[in-house]
Write a protein that holds these residues in place. Structure first.
Motif, PDB file in Angstrom:
ATOM      1  N   PHE A 121       0.849  -1.214  -0.090  1.00 18.26           N
ATOM      2  CA  PHE A 121      -0.080  -0.020   0.001  1.00 18.26           C
ATOM      3  C   PHE A 121       0.828   1.160  -0.161  1.00 18.26           C
ATOM      4  N   GLN A 122       2.070   1.326   0.661  1.00 24.67           N
ATOM      5  CA  GLN A 122       2.933   2.298   1.057  1.00 24.67           C
ATOM      6  C   GLN A 122       3.188   2.991  -0.393  1.00 24.67           C
ATOM      7  N   TYR A 123       3.471   2.076  -1.320  1.00 26.53           N
ATOM      8  CA  TYR A 123       4.113   2.353  -2.752  1.00 26.53           C
ATOM      9  C   TYR A 123       3.089   3.500  -3.529  1.00 26.53           C
ATOM     10  N   TYR A 124       1.789   3.023  -3.058  1.00 25.15           N
ATOM     11  CA  TYR A 124       0.610   3.907  -3.949  1.00 25.15           C
ATOM     12  C   TYR A 124       0.363   5.053  -3.076  1.00 25.15           C
ATOM     13  N   ASP A 125       0.656   4.952  -1.585  1.00 21.29           N
ATOM     14  CA  ASP A 125       0.379   6.289  -0.954  1.00 21.29           C
ATOM     15  C   ASP A 125       1.332   7.260  -1.378  1.00 21.29           C
ATOM     16  N   ASP A 126       2.473   6.946  -1.600  1.00 23.13           N
ATOM     17  CA  ASP A 126       3.583   8.043  -2.097  1.00 23.13           C
ATOM     18  C   ASP A 126       3.573   8.497  -3.279  1.00 23.13           C
ATOM     19  N   ALA A 360       4.980   1.657  12.785  1.00 24.37           N
ATOM     20  CA  ALA A 360       5.188   3.144  12.118  1.00 24.37           C
ATOM     21  C   ALA A 360       4.913   3.210  10.723  1.00 24.37           C
ATOM     22  N   TYR A 361       4.387   4.143   9.968  1.00 22.80           N
ATOM     23  CA  TYR A 361       4.369   3.946   8.633  1.00 22.80           C
ATOM     24  C   TYR A 361       5.423   4.678   8.103  1.00 22.80           C
ATOM     25  N   ASP A 362       6.309   5.464   8.807  1.00 21.72           N
ATOM     26  CA  ASP A 362       7.625   6.140   8.411  1.00 21.72           C
ATOM     27  C   ASP A 362       8.215   6.589   9.674  1.00 21.72           C
ATOM     28  N   ASP A 363       9.336   7.335   9.414  1.00 21.05           N
ATOM     29  CA  ASP A 363      10.274   7.601  10.737  1.00 21.05           C
ATOM     30  C   ASP A 363       9.782   8.692  11.569  1.00 21.05           C
ATOM     31  N   THR A 364       8.675   9.457  10.892  1.00 19.80           N
ATOM     32  CA  THR A 364       8.276  10.684  11.745  1.00 19.80           C
ATOM     33  C   THR A 364       7.328  10.251  12.977  1.00 19.80           C
ATOM     34  N   LYS A 365       6.686   9.294  12.823  1.00 15.87           N
ATOM     35  CA  LYS A 365       5.763   8.851  14.116  1.00 15.87           C
ATOM     36  C   LYS A 365       5.316   7.460  14.328  1.00 15.87           C
ATOM     37  N   THR A 366       5.511   6.917  15.559  1.00 15.82           N
ATOM     38  CA  THR A 366       4.962   5.904  15.936  1.00 15.82           C
ATOM     39  C   THR A 366       3.390   5.515  16.161  1.00 15.82           C
ATOM     40  N   ILE A 367       2.655   4.708  15.319  1.00 16.62           N
ATOM     41  CA  ILE A 367       1.392   4.798  15.323  1.00 16.62           C
ATOM     42  C   ILE A 367       0.795   3.776  16.531  1.00 16.62           C
ATOM     43  N   LEU A 368       1.612   2.541  16.546  1.00 19.82           N
ATOM     44  CA  LEU A 368       1.185   1.637  17.653  1.00 19.82           C
ATOM     45  C   LEU A 368       2.487   1.302  18.477  1.00 19.82           C
ATOM     46  N   GLY A 385     -12.541   4.713  19.096  1.00 22.55           N
ATOM     47  CA  GLY A 385     -11.594   5.730  19.395  1.00 22.55           C
ATOM     48  C   GLY A 385     -11.491   6.697  18.534  1.00 22.55           C
ATOM     49  N   PRO A 386     -10.711   7.905  19.020  1.00 22.59           N
ATOM     50  CA  PRO A 386     -10.882   9.109  18.252  1.00 22.59           C
ATOM     51  C   PRO A 386     -10.168   9.001  16.724  1.00 22.59           C
ATOM     52  N   THR A 387     -10.435   9.870  15.740  1.00 24.23           N
ATOM     53  CA  THR A 387     -10.058   9.706  14.463  1.00 24.23           C
ATOM     54  C   THR A 387      -8.422   9.599  14.535  1.00 24.23           C
ATOM     55  N   GLY A 388      -7.941   8.895  13.575  1.00 20.27           N
ATOM     56  CA  GLY A 388      -6.297   8.889  13.540  1.00 20.27           C
ATOM     57  C   GLY A 388      -5.882   8.131  14.623  1.00 20.27           C
ATOM     58  N   ALA A 389      -6.425   7.493  15.522  1.00 18.68           N
ATOM     59  CA  ALA A 389      -5.919   6.864  16.869  1.00 18.68           C
ATOM     60  C   ALA A 389      -5.182   5.550  16.309  1.00 18.68           C
ATOM     61  N   GLY A 390      -5.359   5.037  15.247  1.00 18.33           N
ATOM     62  CA  GLY A 390      -4.779   3.720  14.876  1.00 18.33           C
ATOM     63  C   GLY A 390      -5.819   2.363  14.655  1.00 18.33           C
ATOM     64  N   LYS A 391      -6.841   2.687  14.512  1.00 18.90           N
ATOM     65  CA  LYS A 391      -7.843   1.443  14.376  1.00 18.90           C
ATOM     66  C   LYS A 391      -7.893   0.834  13.024  1.00 18.90           C
ATOM     67  N   SER A 392      -7.915   1.568  12.116  1.00 21.14           N
ATOM     68  CA  SER A 392      -7.691   1.106  10.599  1.00 21.14           C
ATOM     69  C   SER A 392      -6.266   0.303  10.691  1.00 21.14           C
ATOM     70  N   THR A 393      -5.249   0.965  11.277  1.00 19.96           N
ATOM     71  CA  THR A 393      -3.623   0.362  11.108  1.00 19.96           C
ATOM     72  C   THR A 393      -3.759  -1.015  11.758  1.00 19.96           C
ATOM     73  N   ILE A 394      -4.611  -1.151  13.072  1.00 18.48           N
ATOM     74  CA  ILE A 394      -4.619  -2.335  13.623  1.00 18.48           C
ATOM     75  C   ILE A 394      -5.178  -3.602  12.602  1.00 18.48           C
ATOM     76  N   ALA A 544     -16.261   1.027  13.772  1.00 20.86           N
ATOM     77  CA  ALA A 544     -17.646   1.703  13.571  1.00 20.86           C
ATOM     78  C   ALA A 544     -17.731   3.359  14.254  1.00 20.86           C
ATOM     79  N   HIS A 545     -18.032   4.350  13.669  1.00 21.46           N
ATOM     80  CA  HIS A 545     -18.156   5.503  14.392  1.00 21.46           C
ATOM     81  C   HIS A 545     -19.410   5.818  15.124  1.00 21.46           C
ATOM     82  N   ARG A 546     -20.429   4.990  14.359  1.00 21.74           N
ATOM     83  CA  ARG A 546     -21.687   4.934  15.075  1.00 21.74           C
ATOM     84  C   ARG A 546     -21.763   3.762  16.176  1.00 21.74           C
TER      85      ARG A 546
HETATM   86  N1  LIG Z   1      -0.267   5.511   4.609  1.00 21.92           N
HETATM   87  C1  LIG Z   1      -0.036   6.190   5.672  1.00 21.92           C
HETATM   88  N2  LIG Z   1       1.290   6.703   5.629  1.00 21.92           N
HETATM   89  C2  LIG Z   1       1.818   7.499   6.708  1.00 21.92           C
HETATM   90  N3  LIG Z   1       0.821   7.769   7.797  1.00 21.92           N
HETATM   91  C3  LIG Z   1      -0.382   6.989   7.737  1.00 21.92           C
HETATM   92  C4  LIG Z   1      -0.855   6.384   6.677  1.00 21.92           C
HETATM   93  N4  LIG Z   1      -2.136   5.667   7.136  1.00 21.92           N
HETATM   94  C5  LIG Z   1      -2.570   6.477   8.144  1.00 21.92           C
HETATM   95  N5  LIG Z   1      -1.483   7.227   8.783  1.00 21.92           N
HETATM   96  C6  LIG Z   1      -1.377   7.760   9.939  1.00 21.92           C
HETATM   97  O1  LIG Z   1      -1.379   6.665  11.051  1.00 21.92           O
HETATM   98  C7  LIG Z   1      -2.443   7.420  11.907  1.00 21.92           C
HETATM   99  C8  LIG Z   1      -3.336   6.316  12.395  1.00 21.92           C
HETATM  100  O2  LIG Z   1      -4.283   6.163  11.287  1.00 21.92           O
HETATM  101  P1  LIG Z   1      -5.364   5.151  11.165  1.00 21.92           P
HETATM  102  O3  LIG Z   1      -5.934   5.086   9.782  1.00 21.92           O
HETATM  103  O4  LIG Z   1      -5.027   4.029  11.700  1.00 21.92           O
HETATM  104  O5  LIG Z   1      -6.504   5.788  12.429  1.00 21.92           O
HETATM  105  P2  LIG Z   1      -8.038   5.491  12.613  1.00 21.92           P
HETATM  106  O6  LIG Z   1      -8.004   5.381  14.157  1.00 21.92           O
HETATM  107  O7  LIG Z   1      -8.431   4.280  11.808  1.00 21.92           O
HETATM  108  O8  LIG Z   1      -8.813   6.698  11.985  1.00 21.92           O
HETATM  109  P3  LIG Z   1     -10.213   7.141  11.403  1.00 21.92           P
HETATM  110  O9  LIG Z   1     -11.303   6.706  12.604  1.00 21.92           O
HETATM  111  O10 LIG Z   1     -10.210   8.523  11.164  1.00 21.92           O
HETATM  112  O11 LIG Z   1     -10.448   6.321  10.271  1.00 21.92           O
HETATM  113  C9  LIG Z   1      -2.915   8.571  11.484  1.00 21.92           C
HETATM  114  O12 LIG Z   1      -2.202   9.515  12.355  1.00 21.92           O
HETATM  115  C10 LIG Z   1      -2.633   8.733  10.045  1.00 21.92           C
HETATM  116  O13 LIG Z   1      -2.336  10.252   9.821  1.00 21.92           O
END
Ligand SMILES: Nc1ncnc2c1ncn2[C@@H]1O[C@H](COP(=O)(O)OP(=O)(O)OP(=O)(O)O)[C@@H](O)[C@H]1O
Length: 595
Positions: A121-126, A360-368, A385-394, A544-546
């Motif tokens: 996925f990362q390749y297409y993100d960049d 971490a997706y990159d060096d800038t920030k540890t997500i989990l 949890g709040p938006t951007g917390a890392g739910k989709s990442t898990i 689910a946010h709902r």
């Molecule tokens: N492809 C990516 N590259 C770099 N950072 C990313 C990427 N995808 C997500 N992030 C960062 O990782 C963090 C967690 O993202 P994630 O999508 O897991 O959050 P989330 O809890 O599912 O949020 P939401 O409820 O808004 O969907 C966020 O700070 C986001 O900016």
């Protein structure tokens, strides 16, 4: 491709590196026999063609002055024969080369596409997707032409040049030397103009690539553009990018337009020299009219191969850069791939464990940060949890769309990095918020989940997820053609089709990432029965946010600040009056206020 945007030109002016060409030879090896046949045919055709001026010389110097009609007719017959042979051979060669070139395009595209499908996925993100497209479409076309016709033409043009020089010397050595005097002048001119031309065409290629990237981004984002009334600003950017294309194109064409007049001028001077030397300097009567006409013809032929070699050289330089970009894509590391000793994942029972996972997706920030939990087979877990917390990442890590930076993800106590990706993902059902719909019928789209499914199975799955009702109301029912991205369907309808598709695939682990966000409350209530049937016996992760939709889950995990802040059932977490309680009551308040 390094990280890039539509504003950045790609580096195309690379030093010529023979290794790319050697690597590319693997694509032409299997067509070598046909290419050699093409060279031989062209060589014979070309050699025949160059005999023509000698025949004309004989006609002018012998047959016509001697009024030898028999010889004249024979010479004319030979000329016609030469013409026919040239045409036939050239036509066969063209057919062979079209075929070879298309095969090379097919082979390179196949490798590129197969690799692109594996890239993480990362390749297409960049990268802008438009620039990836231009590599697969334009660069491959151009490169395949170089590898097929370009290589053959180099050999042929060298032969052509050799034939012309040999024939010129056979006709008259002194006059041939006069023609060759023009070569240094031509070489200087060609070197100058070709260098300019190459750079100019590279600029065109770059600007087209940028325009393509911007255009692609805008087509995908057309709705957002209109929602935010950004048309004027976008048109301005597009205008600038188009102007860049126009400017670079005009410059390139200006240089290209200089080539023929320049060569023509040199050619005219050389021909004037032929007449001057032939008629005056070498002494009147020493050179026959036939010799002068023949040499003059060869002199006019002479420039064509030199000019063609210059063009081929330029194309080579450009195409080597394209080739490098293509190989760069093919070499892009597949960071998420099967381990060498990977084994197929056995039939999944559904125990999912996170063992001190760091990500971490990159060096800038540890997500989990050091996340650990275990979900038992058949349990349903909601991630909130709040938006951007890392739910989709898990949930992305459970399907191994990314590699973890530390710790392990285990399914049925098996580290998922030690099993084959295909065997893992084929047992997972993943539904994202953006339900992708392909062009084709509704049935085709549902069948995507199980290619050998019968119509009955498709209808059954659709009924369970409440999709059957709206599908059967459509004019063509399951055979309704949905356009690309399902543009004729509502978001909710797309999600229901997506549900049916996932249910059909009968996954052992189910991931629903905001999968019901676009379905209206009424349909969601109806769907709940289907959803419950779908969750039955499977481990499922639901984002689910709902929150009303996840109340009945076996476990709710509240994610924030890189970790799990709370875990429990709805009742337990409500009683705890912690993060989940605040989130839930805030949402209730919102609903009541809105109501
Ligand atoms: N492809 C990516 N590259 C770099 N950072 C990313 C990427 N995808 C997500 N992030 C960062 O990782 C963090 C967690 O993202 P994630 O999508 O897991 O959050 P989330 O809890 O599912 O949020 P939401 O409820 O808004 O969907 C966020 O700070 C986001 O900016």
């Amino acid at each position: 491709m390094a990280k890039n945007t539509y504003k950045q030109d790609e580096a195309l002016e690379e030093p010529f590196d023979i290794k790319h060409l050697l690597r590319a030879s693997s694509y032409i090896k299997k067509y070598m026999k046909r290419m050699i046949l093409a060279i031989v045919l062209s060589g014979i055709g070309g050699a025949f063609g160059y005999i023509a001026p000698m025949i004309i010389q004989r006609a002018l110097d012998i047959a016509i002055p001697d009024k030898n009609m028999q010889l004249l007719f024979t010479l004319v017959g030979v000329l016609i024969g030469i013409y026919v042979v040239s045409v036939v051979f050239t036509t066969i060669r063209s057919r062979i080369m079209v075929d070879v070139s298309q095969n090379i395009i097919y082979d390179i595209r196949k490798d590129l596409f197969e690799h692109l499908q594996e890239l993480p996925f990362q390749y297409y993100d960049d990268r802008p997707h438009g620039k990836i497209l231009i590599r697969v479409v334009n660069y491959v076309n151009s490169v395949s032409d170089m590898l097929s016709n370009g290589l053959i033409n180099i050999v042929l043009e060298c032969f052509n040049l050799l034939f012309i020089v040999i024939f010129m010397f056979m006709v008259d050595v002194q006059m041939a030397l006069v023609v060759l005097c023009g070569v240094p002048v031509l070489a200087v001119f060609m070197f100058w103009i070709k260098n300019k031309q190459r750079k100019a065409w590279q600029a065109v290629s770059n600007k087209n690539s940028n325009l393509n990237a911007y255009l692609q981004e805008n087509i995908v984002g057309a709705r957002i553009t209109q929602i935010f009334a950004r048309e004027d600003e976008n048109a301005e950017i597009f205008d600038e990018l188009s102007k860049d294309c126009r400017r670079t194109w005009n410059t390139a064409v200006r240089y290209s337009n200089l080539v023929w007049p320049g060569i023509d001028s040199i050619s005219v001077c050389v021909r004037a020299a032929i007449f001057l030397f032939g008629l005056v300097i070498f002494g009147q009567g020493n050179k026959s009219l036939g010799t002068i006409v023949a040499i003059s013809s060869y002199a006019s032929y002479f420039w064509q191969p030199i000019m063609n070699l210059g063009n081929i050289f330029n194309n080579f330089i450009n195409n080597i850069a394209y080739l490098e970009r293509i190989f760069e894509t093919i070499d892009e590391p597949v960071t998420v791939k099967d381990a060498e000793d990977a084994v197929p994942m056995p039939k999944i029972r559904g125990k999912v464990t996170f063992d001190h996972v760091q990500f971490a997706y990159d060096d800038t920030k540890t997500i989990l940060k050091d996340v650990s939990f275990t979900v038992n087979p058949g349990e349903s877990v909601a991630l909130v949890g709040p938006t951007g917390a890392g739910k989709s990442t898990i949930v992305n890590l459970i399907s191994r769309f990314y590699n973890v930076n530390g710790g392990r993800v285990l399914i049925d106590d098996q580290d998922i990095s030690r099993v084959t990706i295909h065997s893992l993902r084929s047992q997972m059902g993943i539904m994202m918020q953006d339900s992708f719909i392909f062009s084709g019928t509704i049935e085709d789209n549902i069948r995507y989940g199980k290619l050998d499914a019968t119509r009955e199975e498709i209808v059954k799955a659709s009924k369970i997820v409440c999709a059957d009702e709206f599908i059967t109301k459509m004019k063509d029912g399951y055979d309704t053609e949905v356009r690309e991205r399902g543009s004729m369907l509502s978001q909710g309808q797309k999600q229901l089709i997506s549900f049916a598709r996932t249910l059909l695939s009968d996954p052992a682990v189910l991931i629903l990432d905001e999968a019901t966000s676009s379905i209206d409350v009424q349909t969601e209530k109806a769907l709940q029965t289907g959803l419950n049937a779908m969750l039955e016996g499977r481990t499922s992760f639901i984002i689910a946010h709902r929150l009303s939709t996840i109340r009945n889950c076996d476990k709710i995990m509240y994610i924030d600040a890189g970790g799990i802040m709370e875990t429990g059932t709805h009742e337990e977490l409500m009683a705890k009056k912690g993060y989940y309680y605040r989130l839930y009551t805030a949402q209730l308040d919102d609903i009541q206020t809105a109501g």
